[in-house]
Design an enzyme around this catalytic site. Structure first.
Site, PDB file in Angstrom:
ATOM      1  N   LYS A 128       0.835  -1.194   0.000  1.00 56.03           N
ATOM      2  CA  LYS A 128       0.000   0.000   0.000  1.00 56.03           C
ATOM      3  C   LYS A 128       0.877   1.253   0.000  1.00 56.03           C
ATOM      4  O   LYS A 128       2.017   1.206   0.450  1.00 56.03           O
ATOM      5  CB  LYS A 128      -0.854   0.029   1.282  1.00 56.03           C
ATOM      6  CG  LYS A 128      -1.966  -0.988   1.344  1.00 56.03           C
ATOM      7  CD  LYS A 128      -2.708  -0.887   2.670  1.00 56.03           C
ATOM      8  CE  LYS A 128      -3.829  -1.906   2.771  1.00 56.03           C
ATOM      9  NZ  LYS A 128      -4.909  -1.723   1.788  1.00 56.03           N
ATOM     10  N   ASP A 162      -7.167  -3.135  10.864  1.00 54.79           N
ATOM     11  CA  ASP A 162      -7.673  -4.186   9.983  1.00 54.79           C
ATOM     12  C   ASP A 162      -8.085  -5.449  10.747  1.00 54.79           C
ATOM     13  O   ASP A 162      -8.446  -6.455  10.143  1.00 54.79           O
ATOM     14  CB  ASP A 162      -6.626  -4.506   8.904  1.00 54.79           C
ATOM     15  CG  ASP A 162      -7.243  -4.881   7.572  1.00 54.79           C
ATOM     16  OD1 ASP A 162      -8.431  -4.554   7.354  1.00 54.79           O
ATOM     17  OD2 ASP A 162      -6.551  -5.516   6.765  1.00 54.79           O
ATOM     18  N   ARG A 187     -10.114 -11.603   2.352  1.00 56.95           N
ATOM     19  CA  ARG A 187     -10.953 -12.678   1.812  1.00 56.95           C
ATOM     20  C   ARG A 187     -10.239 -14.020   1.874  1.00 56.95           C
ATOM     21  O   ARG A 187     -10.872 -15.062   1.974  1.00 56.95           O
ATOM     22  CB  ARG A 187     -11.396 -12.307   0.385  1.00 56.95           C
ATOM     23  CG  ARG A 187     -10.258 -12.075  -0.565  1.00 56.95           C
ATOM     24  CD  ARG A 187     -10.673 -11.281  -1.803  1.00 56.95           C
ATOM     25  NE  ARG A 187     -10.902  -9.867  -1.503  1.00 56.95           N
ATOM     26  CZ  ARG A 187     -11.313  -8.976  -2.394  1.00 56.95           C
ATOM     27  NH1 ARG A 187     -11.549  -9.345  -3.643  1.00 56.95           N
ATOM     28  NH2 ARG A 187     -11.495  -7.719  -2.052  1.00 56.95           N
TER      29      ARG A 187
HETATM   30  N1  BES Z   1      -7.886  -3.820   4.680  1.00 61.42           N
HETATM   31  C1  BES Z   1      -8.124  -3.445   3.337  1.00 61.42           C
HETATM   32  C2  BES Z   1      -9.431  -2.705   3.136  1.00 61.42           C
HETATM   33  C3  BES Z   1      -9.557  -1.353   3.773  1.00 61.42           C
HETATM   34  C4  BES Z   1      -9.331  -0.219   3.024  1.00 61.42           C
HETATM   35  C5  BES Z   1      -9.944  -1.209   5.079  1.00 61.42           C
HETATM   36  C6  BES Z   1      -9.486   1.023   3.592  1.00 61.42           C
HETATM   37  C7  BES Z   1     -10.096   0.040   5.648  1.00 61.42           C
HETATM   38  C8  BES Z   1      -9.870   1.160   4.901  1.00 61.42           C
HETATM   39  C9  BES Z   1      -8.163  -4.685   2.454  1.00 61.42           C
HETATM   40  O1  BES Z   1      -7.371  -5.744   2.858  1.00 61.42           O
HETATM   41  C10 BES Z   1      -7.682  -4.278   1.111  1.00 61.42           C
HETATM   42  O2  BES Z   1      -6.557  -3.906   1.005  1.00 61.42           O
HETATM   43  N2  BES Z   1      -8.543  -4.365   0.109  1.00 61.42           N
HETATM   44  C11 BES Z   1      -8.203  -4.018  -1.214  1.00 61.42           C
HETATM   45  C12 BES Z   1      -8.760  -5.069  -2.129  1.00 61.42           C
HETATM   46  C13 BES Z   1      -8.286  -4.964  -3.556  1.00 61.42           C
HETATM   47  C14 BES Z   1      -6.813  -5.207  -3.632  1.00 61.42           C
HETATM   48  C15 BES Z   1      -9.044  -5.971  -4.391  1.00 61.42           C
HETATM   49  C16 BES Z   1      -8.776  -2.658  -1.515  1.00 61.42           C
HETATM   50  O3  BES Z   1      -9.868  -2.335  -1.039  1.00 61.42           O
HETATM   51  O4  BES Z   1      -8.105  -1.885  -2.204  1.00 61.42           O
HETATM   52 ZN    ZN Z   2      -6.981  -5.857   4.847  1.00 56.98          ZN
HETATM   53 MN    MN Z   3      -5.379  -5.544   2.161  1.00 56.61          MN
END
Ligand code: BES
Ligand code: ZN
Ligand code: MN
Length: 497
Positions: free
Chosen positions: A276, A287, A350
């Protein structure tokens, strides 16, 4: 914070702060006549001057001369026809947050009977305690030298009429238990990733099990390998922290099939190799908010001992990049047996949840609800207001939604139509873990659905609601403990309580 219920004329309540919740209106409610008379008509002046209108979140602080309360705080409930347990909870939270700012260590709280709009005495008791605990909450544990030392708000006393004491007290008991769950959840959410690790969560689960007599099972890396949880292990392999798979069981319902609550427990999500951006990455300590909601709910369940079987399941790991981290393109075998092409290592929630959804089949659950900070896309779709709700069973979806309405944790449905399934078609494995740019939250939901078999299921995406960076009048910025109230309402309804 502890709570109590008392019956006395408002003018006679000995307290550093008496908060009174009022709806919008220009007249002094009859129930405040005694307080007004005893306090030199300051209440009437605040209301008839129009300085205090009773709008939602509005407050006016008064210093009565003559009455027993040292201070009186008028708190607005908003429009008379819109008063509900949710606005009452919020008003109590505003009052308690103000109490904390004032530096008083206790408060009394009353809702003007004229303003109740049909909310039962029991619901007033419950919502008021829930709200007060929410508003009073602060996290100072990790400050060696707090900037502004403030005493804790240690106690809230609900003031009501004598004939309603019993009902208000019944609600207050439930509110107290929910407040305790809320506190645990927010505390765990707030702890940073270097403290709140998967083994730390397992430790806290053990404390809950010891305290309340739950059955506890914890799987470590070796056991996860035996169990075949390839998806969870794939996420965990990049980290030096050991993963944990935590199962808590509350047996209150004899031989009946349990309700299973599954909480995402990623104690820090860097994204892994699909790393990220640095901006706000520190928020990814949150998380594990789903896991924290499940543990908080078990605190509440332990205190209330509802007559229903409840299962709490927490797959927990960090998501870090390293020389042995899982890579984009890798294919892993899930507990369910399906193979997964990992397109994006940041879609890790997931992966750990799918093994939990598969694992719980052995309990033949009556219902399964998973709760997870799963997608940034749900923040885009619903902001910080609503939980994204998906599932495979209309009746359960409605039951969860209704629990959310009662709890003031509202859910909004997103469709898991067949057309969306194609988002996750892989060229090389049974399914891939990430779709394209569109419908991100639904893609997450559909991925999970691929691993659901034999039970009604609901998925709650709390990425937008688990924490907030905006300081509100009713709560501090940071974690919200979303899920605890919803789960408790759901469980109590199922228990027939
Ligand atoms: N933990 C994140 C989701 C998240 C984003 C929680 C912002 C709280 C605030 C999750 O694991 C994630 O990174 N999801 C990705 C999925 C994508 C790579 C398909 C996302 O939402 O970008
Ligand atoms: Zn996550
Ligand atoms: Mn993630």
């Amino acid at each position: 914070m502890t709570s109590g219920v008392a019956s006395a004329p408002l003018s006679q309540v000995e307290t550093p702060l008496l908060a009174v919740a009022l709806a919008q209106g220009s007249a002094v409610p009859a129930s405040l006549a005694d307080l007004d008379r005893a306090s030199g008509a300051v209440v009437a002046r605040a209301i008839t001057s129009g300085d205090f209108k009773g709008k939602r979140d509005e407050t006016t602080l008064l210093y009565p001369s003559g009455a027993k309360p040292e201070r009186v705080l008028l708190v607005g409930l908003g429009k008379p026809g819109e008063v509900s347990r949710n606005t009452i909870r919020r008003a109590a939270a505003v009052a308690a947050k103000r109490a904390r700012a004032l530096g008083v260590n206790q408060l009394a709280f009353a809702v003007a009977p004229e303003a109740r709009n049909g909310v039962s005495a029991r619901d007033v008791g419950q919502a008021a305690v829930e709200g007060a605990a929410q508003g009073a909450w602060a996290f100072t544990d990790l400050k060696a030298s707090p900037d502004e030392p403030k005493p804790e708000v240690e106690r809230v006393t609900l003031v009501c009429e004598q004939q309603e004491m019993k009902e208000v007290t019944a609600g207050q008991r439930v509110g107290d238990a929910i407040a305790a769950g809320h506190r645990l959840t927010r505390h765990l959410q707030m702890l940073p990733g270097n403290v709140c690790t998967p083994s730390y969560l397992a430790e806290r689960a053990k404390q809950l099990a010891d305290q309340y007599g739950f059955t506890l099972t914890v799987l470590d890396r070796a056991k996860l390998e035996q169990e075949g949880m390839g998806a969870l292990l794939a996420v965990a392999q990049g980290s030096d922290q050991e993963p944990r798979f935590i199962v808590l069981e509350h047996r209150g319902g004899g031989g009946a099939p349990p309700v299973a609550l599954i909480g995402k427990g990623v104690t820090f999500d860097s994204g892994g190799i699909s790393i990220k951006p640095a901006q706000n990455m520190e928020d990814m300590k949150f998380d594990m908010s789903g896991a924290a909601a499940v543990l908080g709910t078990f605190e509440t369940v332990g205190l209330l001992q509802p007559k229903v079987n409840v299962l709490g399941v927490i797959p927990s790991t960090e998501n870090l990049p390293s020389g042995h981290a899982v890579k984009p393109g890798d294919v892993v075998k899930s507990h369910f047996g399906k193979t997964i092409e990992i397109i994006n290592t940041d879609a890790e929630g997931r992966l750990i949840l799918c093994d939990a959804l598969s694992y719980v089949r052995r309990f033949k659950p009556a219902a399964v609800i998973d709760i997870a900070t799963l997608t940034g896309a749900v923040v885009v779709a619903l902001g910080q207001v609503a939980i994204g709700e998906m599932g495979n069973d209309e009746a359960l979806l409605a039951e969860v939604r209704e629990a959310g309405e009662r709890a003031g944790e509202r859910c909004w449905p997103l469709p898991l139509w067949d057309e969306y399934r194609d988002l996750l078609k892989s060229d090389i494995a049974d399914v891939k873990n990430s779709g394209g740019r569109g419908a991100g939250s639904i893609a997450g939901g559909w991925f999970l659905r691929e691993f659901v078999e034999g039970y009604p299921w609901v998925h709650l995406d709390i990425a937008g609601t688990a924490y907030t960076d905006a300081e509100g009048p009713h709560q501090a910025k940071g974690p919200t403990a979303v899920g605890v109230r919803l789960f408790t309402e759901f469980i109590l309804k199922r228990a027939g309580a």
